[in-house]
Design a protein around this motif. Structure first.
Motif: not given
Lengths: 303, 244
Positions: B79-80, B82-89
């Motif tokens: 799930g990392w 996915h987690q990155l996709r909900i940061t501004p990166i």
């Protein structure tokens, strides 16, 4: 733009194959509100969260965060989330992970503050994949808060926590919401929804079946519960008594859900076959079961 | 931000036991074994020490490069991603950062084998040859990094791991990284010279021979770069569409 709500769903539909995971959801969350998304497993909670965060696109309808598409709110660093499918990121320490996420956001919380809020003080240099399940869950909470987002979305946030950790978690969550932030969390724990949310949205089979405070949900489902021993009496006809909305007989005891307990009790007294009568406030669980059961019947009739 | 992301992913990759074994440990150990045991059978020990140094450096770099994909597949499962996709990166920066991190982790694998060659086996090259060797082989590893990334976005962690190791060993053997292709039958040798790992190592062999890579070598590698690059892009796009 300041007026637009934190979250706004309009007639949102999402299909997975032939399964209607979300079927026409309308949902608005005002800024600063704490809202619980309550539902059974498979009710559509995680799909709703995925749509909200822009991880999924709706098949129909619109999802807006702060008046714009989810991707814009995410790119602007206004959203933080704790996903249900998230597990411990491997080969990274707590501090490395939290600092990295914080640096990605324009207005992050100080790392030490995030670690304190999530209850991870003292574990900063431990590797995330070597923590216990509860500790790892707190790391995911820290990751959700690290960027100082205005909207925090938590999908089943307390699933792996014991009672004490759960209480600490909610205290932190409230502290964060208390700063004027919006919180939306999903749960299937009724008590959590009732205790920590300003408002509860009940999802069932992808539809919103109720939306209001815990108190209002209890009222909506029939505010009082009148129970008594049936003895050898007949349960038939109880449904017709004044105020009664629902009758259930369990282990020789009748439970009547009623809008007008006084009238129901007076009528029961007239029947004369009443023993050990008790009037209680309907619990949220009663309300929840009534709401979802009614929905089941409704769906069966419709199909 | 992309710099921070690269740093994080490099740090994570270097802590991976899979990387330590396949990317760093095994190539060095195999190099030292292959060049110091059964020496009598080899008429030209000194030349073999150079040839094998390049072959094993290529093998290590290949292992590190495809290992990037194993990391991606694992992160997808945890799930990392996915987690990155909900940061501004930006999603593009995540893929780019991951590719760069993969390229960086190739370096220690290369350097370790070359160091073993210079320090243990007494390989001596001209001063320009060492940096040329590192630079060319570093660039040459890119098709393998992209291939690994493609696998990582497309497949499960387990499948990616198995496939990557299978490809790694298969390409190393047929590419002549372990045993010289001169030992192959003629027809196999012809095939070998079109495989990516063989042409990758040829970049190094031409350098240690004091020359530049042939046009054919560069052309074959560019071809493989185009194939693996398209594969990575298609896999990433597909993974992004099927979000859950």
């Amino acid at each position: 733009m300041t007026g637009s709500p934190a979250v706004c769903f309009e007639k949102v539909h999402k299909l997975f194959g032939r399964v209607r995971a979300v079927a026409g959801v309308d949902l608005t969350v005002a800024r600063g509100e704490t809202v619980a998304l309550l539902g059974r497993n498979g009710a559509g909670k995680s799909t709703t969260v995925g749509l909200l965060l822009g991880l999924d696109e709706p098949d129909a309808g619109t999802v807006r965060l702060f008046g714009g598409p989810p991707s814009r709110a995410v790119a602007a660093g206004r959203v933080g989330a704790m996903l249900q499918d998230g597990r411990a990121v491997r080969r990274v320490t707590v501090r490395e992970l939290v600092s990295f996420v914080a640096a990605a956001f324009p207005r992050p919380l100080p790392v030490a503050e995030t670690i304190g809020l999530a209850g991870l003080t003292g574990l900063e240099d431990r590797r995330v994949d070597r923590l216990s399940g509860g500790q790892a869950q707190r790391v995911r909470f820290a990751v959700a808060l690290a960027g100082g987002p205005e909207l925090v979305v938590l999908d089943e946030p307390t699933a792996a926590l014991d009672v004490e950790a759960r209480r600490a978690f909610w205290a932190s969550m409230r502290a964060y919401a208390g700063r004027g932030n919006t919180v939306l969390f999903s749960t299937h724990h009724l008590e959590e929804a009732d205790a920590y949310a300003d408002r509860i949205v009940v999802l069932d089979r992808g539809e919103v079946v109720a939306d209001g405070t815990g108190e209002r949900l209890r009222e909506a489902a029939g505010g009082r519960l009148v129970s008594f021993d049936l003895a050898d009496g007949d349960a038939a006809g109880l449904r017709l008594l004044p105020g009664v909305r629902d009758v259930e007989v369990r282990a020789g005891r009748a439970r009547l859900r009623t809008d007008d307990a006084d009238a129901t009790v007076v009528a029961l007294a007239g029947l004369g076959s009443v023993r050990d009568i008790e009037v209680t406030r309907a619990t949220l669980e009663d309300a929840f079961l009534a709401l979802t059961r009614r929905h089941d019947e409704h769906v069966e009739v419709a199909s | 931000m992309i710099g921070r992301y690269v740093r994080l992913e490099v740090r994570r990759a270097l802590r991976d036991p899979g990387f330590i074994v396949f990317g760093a440990g095994m190539p060095v150990v195999m190099y030292l074994l292959f060049t110091n045991i059964g020496q009598g059978a080899n008429p030209d020990g000194a030349a073999w020490k150079v040839t094998s140094m390049v072959g094993m450096a290529a093998y290590g770099a290949l292992g590190a490069a495809v290992g990037t994909g194993t990391g991606i597949a694992e992160d997808k499962q945890l799930g990392w991603l996915h987690q990155l996709r909900i940061t501004p990166i930006r999603p593009r920066d995540v893929v780019l950062g991951r590719g760069l991190a993969g390229s960086v982790t190739v370096l220690p694998s290369l350097l370790l084998v070359l160091a073993a060659g210079a320090l243990v086996n007494g390989v001596r090259l001209d001063a320009w040859q060492w940096p040329a060797l590192v630079g060319l082989m570093w660039l040459g590893a890119l098709p393998f990094t992209l291939f690994g990334i493609g696998n990582g976005y497309r497949l499960s962690a387990q499948t990616t791991g198995v496939l990557n190791i299978g490809c790694l060993v298969g390409l190393a053997v047929i590419g002549g990284l372990w045993f010289p292709v001169e030992l192959f039958p003629h027809w196999l040798r012809v095939i070998a010279e079109f495989t990516p790992a063989n042409r990758f190592a040829a970049l190094g062999w031409s350098t240690t021979a004091g020359g530049a890579p042939t046009v054919a070598t560069v052309a074959v590698l560019l071809g493989w770069l185009a194939v693996s690059g398209s594969y990575a892009v298609v896999s990433y796009r597909r993974a992004a569409r099927t979000a859950t």
